[in-house]
Enzyme design. Structure first.
Site, PDB file in Angstrom:
ATOM      1  N   SER A 269      -8.119   2.525 -10.327  1.00  0.00           N
ATOM      2  CA  SER A 269      -7.977   1.441  -9.361  1.00  0.00           C
ATOM      3  C   SER A 269      -8.738   1.759  -8.086  1.00  0.00           C
ATOM      4  O   SER A 269      -8.910   2.929  -7.717  1.00  0.00           O
ATOM      5  CB  SER A 269      -6.497   1.224  -9.013  1.00  0.00           C
ATOM      6  OG  SER A 269      -6.018   2.304  -8.225  1.00  0.00           O
ATOM      7  N   ASP A 270      -9.206   0.721  -7.408  1.00  0.00           N
ATOM      8  CA  ASP A 270      -9.607   0.909  -6.026  1.00  0.00           C
ATOM      9  C   ASP A 270      -8.343   1.292  -5.259  1.00  0.00           C
ATOM     10  O   ASP A 270      -7.224   1.058  -5.725  1.00  0.00           O
ATOM     11  CB  ASP A 270     -10.237  -0.369  -5.467  1.00  0.00           C
ATOM     12  CG  ASP A 270     -11.178  -0.094  -4.296  1.00  0.00           C
ATOM     13  OD1 ASP A 270     -11.065   0.983  -3.680  1.00  0.00           O
ATOM     14  OD2 ASP A 270     -12.028  -0.942  -4.006  1.00  0.00           O
ATOM     15  N   TRP A 271      -8.513   1.883  -4.095  1.00  0.00           N
ATOM     16  CA  TRP A 271      -7.376   2.450  -3.384  1.00  0.00           C
ATOM     17  C   TRP A 271      -6.419   1.345  -2.945  1.00  0.00           C
ATOM     18  O   TRP A 271      -6.784   0.446  -2.201  1.00  0.00           O
ATOM     19  CB  TRP A 271      -7.880   3.273  -2.207  1.00  0.00           C
ATOM     20  CG  TRP A 271      -8.100   4.722  -2.563  1.00  0.00           C
ATOM     21  CD1 TRP A 271      -7.602   5.809  -1.894  1.00  0.00           C
ATOM     22  CD2 TRP A 271      -8.837   5.269  -3.679  1.00  0.00           C
ATOM     23  NE1 TRP A 271      -7.977   6.980  -2.530  1.00  0.00           N
ATOM     24  CE2 TRP A 271      -8.739   6.677  -3.624  1.00  0.00           C
ATOM     25  CE3 TRP A 271      -9.548   4.701  -4.726  1.00  0.00           C
ATOM     26  CZ2 TRP A 271      -9.334   7.515  -4.571  1.00  0.00           C
ATOM     27  CZ3 TRP A 271     -10.149   5.523  -5.669  1.00  0.00           C
ATOM     28  CH2 TRP A 271     -10.036   6.914  -5.585  1.00  0.00           C
TER      29      TRP A 271
END
Length: 856
Positions: A269-271
């Site tokens: 995932s992106d953060w």
């Protein structure tokens, strides 16, 4: 705090599907395809054998440790938990695409958009290799780059500078070469952002809505290239696609990425882009970063103990957890990180503290004092050479009236004046961009810019500004140098300087970064006034524009007293030196525009700033669907709009000519794809203990760190199976497909897509009087079709060639089956239409000197 399965159940139960509300929606696709079933890639097959062997010795808790970050702890921006019993420290993931972020003694390379502007495949590869070498030297396992999304639909987008141009073919080639370079250097690449992540405004809540054909032919196209190149990991994006979050969109992750594109690595995932546990995991997310929820409540996690509970109560099958871990470790072995780690050791820096020695958990002041920063210098001669050469080869010459450039080429310049803040050092220091987290804000960008701001930036080891390099070079040529950093045009000093110089060099800029789109196309610091005023006082004015994307130059571009214009995208540490060397003719300008510069702002797709939909609380961005396939130059061609400067445009100090177009058939493509290679049989879970007692937080031997994300549970009562079943969607199943989709079957898709169908040959001659590089470009126009209406032409090949005066060399382009294919949403596959294909070879998207046809 533990989020119970009851919480996750209520979260889903309270959400009304987009389909029920009549909004665009993504179809469900389950289960997440197991990795390692491909029969076509020996390297991945060997990596999966090692990964499954490693998996067989892991406990449940050890498996879970690999799938989640540990919050803001650890020395890198993302860290998985250590496996001490397996003698393995956690996986380190670190920003970013232009160099190792938040450390020191590293290079700050030119941006992705700048690498693309070189149109030099080999140089792009060398840049990737140099970047990868520095990440490896710092002890990083996964480098968070390259960015091949945004695709460039919205040229005001804040992260346009990180990605690689407004064309899927260009992004795909540049992304693949970067991935190969990075992974050849011994670090895993992470391609991002998947998918349709085109703006920063409302980036967490906006739904990008578009059809299936544009999704495949435009947005997913470059990701097929990086998957084909063997990329180890891919990052899902913040935004929603057709009203399903990117990191829990089963159609995107399970079907398009893991099935159709045959991706064998892992999805991270992106953060804080994870919005659920069970839903995200079953939809194809393999690793959650940084491990905590997005609302800032440290310690709360959709993964961690909630994942443990979901496995123990049977909601998530063990086979899914095993596949997540196996994918992660297969990618680990694919790039030989097991061997690399033995050679280089663990990370030798900490992005969380500038101290040499600090607590093991500095954010809470706990743990033993350890050495965290050893200040390893990872720069090499290759780093310096590649950073400089990329900056130089990306510079685009837009205008050169009467051969004004190179300086001192036609006549000696006795006096030179430099204007514009964009030439000068920033009084806040060179690292205003990368130090934003310690007080230096983007709006304090008061001078020359080496990069955009945000997670895509890196600490500059130095920054050669245009003023420094140009003034030094001019002095060495016995030229009188004058300058005005911030002179008002009404100041008598400005008038004196501007009119008494042989040439005025005026620097202009625009600027953007993560979290903030550009507001308009206007150049900063009122430089348009400076240019116009200088033109009234002097007939010889050179303008240098630095921008992450197109800008408005209409006030002065046709002014006859603007004699030359150079355009650069963010060029890193050597920006000023590269510019100066081009201006003095030490190198020939060979950059080409990786996007179109329009005459009118109305011709661009705007940033969506509207209110959220009353239907589901998300902003509906229909712009991707409205433009459909008409990205960048495709739109201008289709609508017959004359741009100011077209995609692929760039002048030279020399002259070139094309001749001798010839097309040979290598293997004429069939209309439809043949069945892809089959998959191996699905794999069953190993016999790991799933006793809930084994998942309890250890009573001794471990201190519980506040806010740290643990997979342990507090009580076995949390794992009861006597609760209401999880409300999976109707399409949900745990049964693995027996064979891949017709478009899939191998890394990058059906292997036939990557076969050469035709070879296009031509010759290129340097008819000028100096050695120079030229970018030969191939465009293809598809047959006219009511069923598959297509843009007039699309880039399908490029090559940068260096020639001596009067030298002629052959140019060759291989047209792959995929280069001639369109996506058929009815059959969910690629087809090659029957009919006439227009073949163009030339110098830009609107300067195509050669033309022929292929009949299929």
């Amino acid at each position: 705090m533990i989020l119970s399965n009851v919480f996750l159940f209520l979260l889903l139960a309270l959400t009304v599907s987009a389909k029920e509300k009549g909004l665009p929606s993504s179809p469900g696709h389950y289960p997440s395809p197991q990795g390692g079933r491909s029969t076509t890639d020996a390297a991945w097959e060997a990596a999966y054998l090692k990964a499954r062997d490693f998996l067989g010795n892991l406990t449940l808790i050890e498996k879970l440790n690999l799938t989640s970050g540990i919050s803001k702890f650890g020395v890198c921006v993302g860290n998985t938990r250590d496996l001490p019993d397996k003698n393995m420290w956690g996986i380190c993931l670190q920003d970013g695409p232009v160099g190792v972020r938040a450390t020191d003694y590293n290079s700050a390379f030119p941006a992705g958009i700048t690498a693309a502007a070189t149109f030099n495949r080999q140089l792009i590869y060398e840049r990737g290799r140099a970047i990868g070498s520095e990440f490896r030297g710092k002890g990083v396992d996964v480098a968070l780059g390259p960015a091949i999304g945004p695709i460039g639909l919205k040229v005001l987008g804040g992260r346009l500078w990180e990605a690689m141009g407004s064309d899927p073919y260009l992004q795909g080639v540049a992304g693949a070469e970067t991935v190969k370079g990075m992974q050849d250097a011994g670090v895993m690449a992470n391609a991002k952002h998947f998918l349709v992540n085109e703006q920063e405004t409302n980036r967490f809540t906006i739904s990008s809505n578009l059809g299936d054909r544009a999704l495949h032919e435009i947005y997913a196209w470059p990701f097929a290239d990086v998957v084909h190149a063997g990329v180890g990991s891919i990052m899902c994006s913040y935004n929603l696609l057709n009203n399903s979050y990117g990191c829990e969109n089963s159609y995107l992750l399970n079907h398009v990425l893991k099935d159709e594109l045959g991706f064998q690595g892992f999805v991270v995932s992106d953060w804080w882009a994870t919005h659920s546990g069970v839903n995200a995991i079953t939809s194809g997310l393999d690793m959650d970063m940084p491990g905590t929820v997005a609302d800032g409540k440290e310690g709360q996690s959709f993964f961690g103990s909630n994942f443990t509970i979901s496995v123990l109560n049977g909601t998530i099958p063990m086979e899914r957890l095993d596949d997540m871990v196996t994918r992660i470790m297969a990618a680990f072995y694919m790039v030989n990180l097991d061997q690399v780690r033995e050679e280089r050791g663990p990370p030798n820096f900490s992005q969380n503290t500038p101290n040499d020695t600090d607590y093991l958990f500095p954010l809470v002041g706990m743990g033993p004092l350890i050495t965290v920063n050893t200040h390893v210098d990872v720069r090499t001669d290759q780093s310096y050479d590649v950073a400089y050469q990329t900056a130089a080869e990306a510079i685009v010459l837009l205008k050169n009236k009467n051969n004004t450039l190179p300086i001192n080429g036609k006549r000696k310049v006795k006096k030179l004046s430099i204007f514009g803040r964009a030439a000068f050092p920033n009084r806040f220091g060179p690292d205003c961009d990368s130090r934003a987290n310690v007080g230096c804000q983007p709006e304090q960008q008061l001078g020359a810019s080496a990069m955009g701001f945000g997670s895509g930036s890196a600490t500059l080891p130095y920054f050669i500004t245009p003023f420094e390099a140009l003034s030094q070079r001019a002095r060495s040529e016995r030229t009188v140098v004058d300058y005005g950093y911030d002179l008002e045009t009404t100041d008598p000093t400005f008038s004196y300087m501007a009119q008494t110089s042989d040439v005025n060099v005026i620097f202009a800029m625009s600027y953007a970064g993560e979290g903030k789109d550009r507001e308009n196309f206007t150049l900063w610091y009122n430089v348009d006034d400076t240019i116009e005023s200088a033109c009234k006082l002097n007939r010889n004015n050179i303008v240098v524009v630095t921008s992450p994307g197109p800008v408005d130059m209409e006030r002065w571009i046709d002014n006859p007293n603007v004699t030359a214009v150079l355009f650069t995208t963010p060029s890193g540490q050597d920006s000023g030196q590269a510019l100066t060397d081009i201006m003095y003719g030490d190198q020939d300008p060979s950059g080409r525009l990786p996007f179109t510069i329009a005459k009118h702002a109305r011709d661009y797709v705007p940033i969506s700033t509207g209110k959220a939909s009353s239907e589901n609380g998300k902003q509906q961005d229909d712009e991707p669907g409205k433009r459909d396939l008409l990205l960048d130059y495709r739109y201008f061609d289709q609508k017959n709009i004359t741009p100011r400067y077209e995609f692929g445009f760039g002048l030279s100090y020399s002259k070139f000519s094309f001749s001798g177009l010839n097309i040979e058939t290598v293997k004429a493509p069939d209309e439809h794809l043949p069945p892809p290679p089959g998959w191996k049989e699905p794999y069953s879970s190993n016999n790991v203990s799933i006793n809930a007692t084994d998942a309890l937080f250890p009573g001794t031997g471990i201190d519980r760190i506040p806010y740290f994300v643990y997979p342990y549970i507090n009580s076995t009562s949390q794992t009861t199976k006597n609760m209401k079943p999880y409300p999976f969607p109707d399409e949900y199943t745990t049964k693995q497909k027996s064979k891949p989709s017709l478009a899939g079957g191998a890394s990058g898709g059906n292997p036939v897509l990557w076969e050469v169908a035709y070879r296009v040959n031509a010759t290129l001659t340097n008819t000028g009087d100096r050695i120079a590089r030229h970018v030969a470009q191939l465009y293809v126009g598809y047959p006219d079709s009511e069923r598959f209406p297509s843009p007039p032409k699309q880039l399908r090949g490029f090559d940068k060639i260096e020639l001596r005066p009067n030298e002629t060399r052959p140019v060759r382009f291989d047209l792959l089956v995929r280069d001639l294919s369109v996506w058929d949403s009815v059959t969910s596959s690629w087809i090659v239409q029957r009919g006439e294909y227009q073949i163009y070879v030339g110098s830009s998207s609107r300067n195509l000197e050669l033309h022929s046809e292929i009949h299929i």
